[in-house]
Design an enzyme around this catalytic site. Structure first.
Site, PDB file in Angstrom:
ATOM      1  CE  LYS A   1      -5.032  16.703   3.380  1.00 21.13           C
ATOM      2  NZ  LYS A   1      -3.984  17.817   3.234  1.00 21.13           N
TER       3      LYS A   1
ATOM      4  CB  CYS B   1       9.685   8.960  -1.704  1.00 22.44           C
ATOM      5  SG  CYS B   1       9.222   8.542  -3.254  1.00 22.44           S
TER       6      CYS B   1
ATOM      7  CD  GLU C   1      11.810  10.567   4.056  1.00 16.32           C
ATOM      8  OE1 GLU C   1      10.937  10.479   4.832  1.00 16.32           O
ATOM      9  OE2 GLU C   1      11.778  10.175   2.921  1.00 16.32           O
TER      10      GLU C   1
ATOM     11  CD  GLU D   1       3.839   3.328  -2.551  1.00 16.59           C
ATOM     12  OE1 GLU D   1       4.884   3.298  -2.145  1.00 16.59           O
ATOM     13  OE2 GLU D   1       3.453   2.359  -3.291  1.00 16.59           O
TER      14      GLU D   1
ATOM     15  N   GLY E   1       1.613   7.920   7.937  1.00 17.08           N
ATOM     16  CA  GLY E   1       1.240   6.786   7.198  1.00 17.08           C
ATOM     17  C   GLY E   1       1.107   5.568   8.152  1.00 17.08           C
TER      18      GLY E   1
ATOM     19  N   GLY F   1       2.937   9.895   1.843  1.00 13.97           N
ATOM     20  CA  GLY F   1       3.514  10.879   2.702  1.00 13.97           C
ATOM     21  C   GLY F   1       4.710  10.419   3.583  1.00 13.97           C
ATOM     22  CB  SER F   2       5.839  11.753   6.615  1.00 16.68           C
ATOM     23  OG  SER F   2       4.736  11.834   7.698  1.00 16.68           O
TER      24      SER F   2
END
Ligand code: NAD
Length: 494
Positions: free
Chosen positions: A173, A282, A383, A248, A231, A226-227
């Site tokens: 996805k 990232c 972030e 990750e 996650g 992703g974020s």
């Protein structure tokens, strides 16, 4: 361009016939692709197709699976320019970076193709005569792969190629910001000869079909990039289900610049670490911790160079920095700029949206440098994921490493110094999954594991061979074989 889902070897619309648009972030009046806004019934079909294909694929000898990946690598070379331009058009990074994104996929294809001839387990001596012991790598089964938009070819390739070589089948996805890049990669796998059902792609919303997919009863394991917000939600959900999950997630990466550093080299590292991909990596350098002896001079150098970076459409020659991916990200970054000023940081350059001329219809923000940043400010801890860098002053290595380590993230860190003892201490004591010495925080090589510590990831690194992807995408089966033909009492007497 009209994208469809890829299920059971066929390109099909979502059952509900709904679609969404992916836009060009450099000019959001331009639609790059219409993609299927899938529903749960589409996920059900994709998972069923992956389950059906599993028995045949896991029994195909790994070197033969590797030959298909090798062909995918060759096709990616043939299509590199086209796909690289698509990455730039749909995601916004400049063309050199778009081509780099595809190159990572090429490297990963060839590397994982070779893993098909290794896939090592262990053989060890037995305690008993006429008995042998070994461990084998077995696929996990059907794996769900969830990817972000910032490396729309490389990250799906990292996951899909590794999953495939290990004998898993895939439901992928992609991010809703980059469905066309995802489809281009899947088309290449189809042409390379991946059998029907082995790779399936379903587009749609993360919160809806993404979450339905990862918790689906027909899925055996999940890899997510992703974020942190998404996650960590998956960690909660899947932990309760005892389902293997690799995450990750975000970073707050930092570059330390010591007084003896080569400042021109460090400047280049900060510029490309902070502003490359518009800060949307990232591993982007969003903090620079500079020794007080060179602090003022370095800020002048950085501000001077940042001002000269040219913003624009990444397909145009001479563009240094492209747009932010979408309006939400654009508003978030502008918000952080306001937060930084409100916290008392000194805005040295940038700090605003760029809306003039060729930037009028895109999500452009000027490369931004904050000085007088203290380690507890939000802009130094959270972030931002945009072209914003915070400069923090330090008086020595221990203080610098304390600042770098004292955030919840642990993905990437760098040090610039000419002193071998200083850099060796940094290698040892920086608490991040990746450390760079006299190089910026960005730029991983696929033959090594890639992964973050603490809030940056679950500690199942990707890429690489053993220690990286193979360890996540396989599970170990231990086999003891006794060929003595008698009861070996020594085992019972233990
Ligand atoms: P995101 O979390 O919004 O989305 C990532 C993917 O997850 C998308 O495909 C999305 O649809 C899906 N998703 C969202 N919520 C979900 C849910 N509840 N269940 C299942 N799927 C869900 O992240 P993004 O904005 O696409 O990417 C930017 C983030 O990714 C940044 O935080 C960045 O640091 C991180 N990132 C990390 C790495 C790494 O290797 N550590 C690499 C690239 C990007």
């Amino acid at each position: 361009m009209h994208i469809r889902n890829f299920i059971g070897g066929k390109w099909i619309n979502a059952k509900g016939k709904r679609t969404f648009d992916s836009l060009n972030p450099a000019d959001n009046r331009r639609i790059v692709a219409k993609a299927p806004l899938s529903g749960r019934e589409d996920i059900d079909l994709a998972v069923a197709a992956a389950r059906e294909a599993l028995a045949g694929w896991r029994r195909k000898p790994a070197p033969r699976r590797g030959e298909i990946l090798f062909r995918a690598g060759e096709l990616l070379i043939r299509e590199k320019q086209r796909v690289g331009e698509l990455v730039t058009t749909e995601m916004g990074k400049v063309l050199a970076e778009g081509l780099g994104d595809v190159q990572e996929a090429i490297d990963m294809a060839f590397y994982m193709a070779g893993e098909g001839r290794r896939m090592q387990g262990e053989t060890v001596p037995s305690e008993l005569p006429d008995k042998d012991c070994k461990s084998l790598r077995e696929p996990l089964g059907v794996v769900a792969l969830i990817t972000p938009w910032n490396f729309p070819t490389a990250i799906p390739a990292w996951k899909i190629f590794a999953a495939l070589i290990c004998g898993n089948t895939v439901v992928f996805k992609p991010s809703s910001d980059t469905p066309a890049c995802a489809a281009a990669l899947v088309q290449i796998l189809e042409e390379a000869g991946v059998p029907p059902g082995v790779v399936n792609m379903v587009c749609g919303s993360g919160a809806d079909v993404g979450e339905y997919l990862v918790t689906h009863a027909g899925v055996d394991a999940v890899s997510f990039t992703g974020s942190c917000a998404a996650g960590e939600r998956l960690e909660g959900l899947l932990g309760r289900m005892h389902r293997p999950l690799a995450t990750e997630m975000g970073g707050k990466n930092a570059i330390i610049i010591m007084a003896d550093a080569d400042l021109s080299l460090a400047l280049e590292g900060v510029l490309w670490g902070a502003f490359g991909t518009s800060g949307q990596r990232c591993t982007a350098a969003s903090r620079v911790v500079v020794h007080e002896k060179v602090h003022e001079g370095f800020i002048d150098m950085l501000a001077g160079a940042a001002k000269h970076l040219r913003l624009g459409d990444g397909l145009l020659e001479g563009t240094d920095v492209g747009p932010l991916i979408n309006e939400q990200q654009y508003m978030k970054v502008l918000d952080y700029i306001r937060i930084g000023s409100g916290e008392g940081a000194q805005l040295i350059t940038g700090g605003m949206a760029v809306t003039a001329g060729a930037c009028a219809h895109g999500f452009f923000i000027a490369p931004t440098v904050f000085a007088q940043v203290t380690p507890n400010m939000r802009i130094a801890r959270e972030e931002i994921f945009g072209p914003v860098v915070s400069v923090v002053k330090c008086s020595g290595l221990d203080e610098a490493m304390g600042i770098v380590n004292n955030v919840p993230f642990g993905l990437s860190a760098a040090i610039y110094s000419r002193d071998v003892n200083t850099t060796a201490r940094a290698e040892r004591d920086l608490q991040t999954g990746i450390v760079y010495v006299n190089a910026s925080t960005i730029g991983a090589e696929i033959q090594l594991p890639f992964g973050g510590w603490r809030h940056s990831g679950s500690g199942h690194p990707e890429a690489g061979g053993r220690g990286g992807a193979l360890d996540f995408y396989t599970r170990i089966k231990v086999v003891y074989r006794d060929f003595s033909g008698r009861l070996q009492k020594a085992q019972i007497d233990k």
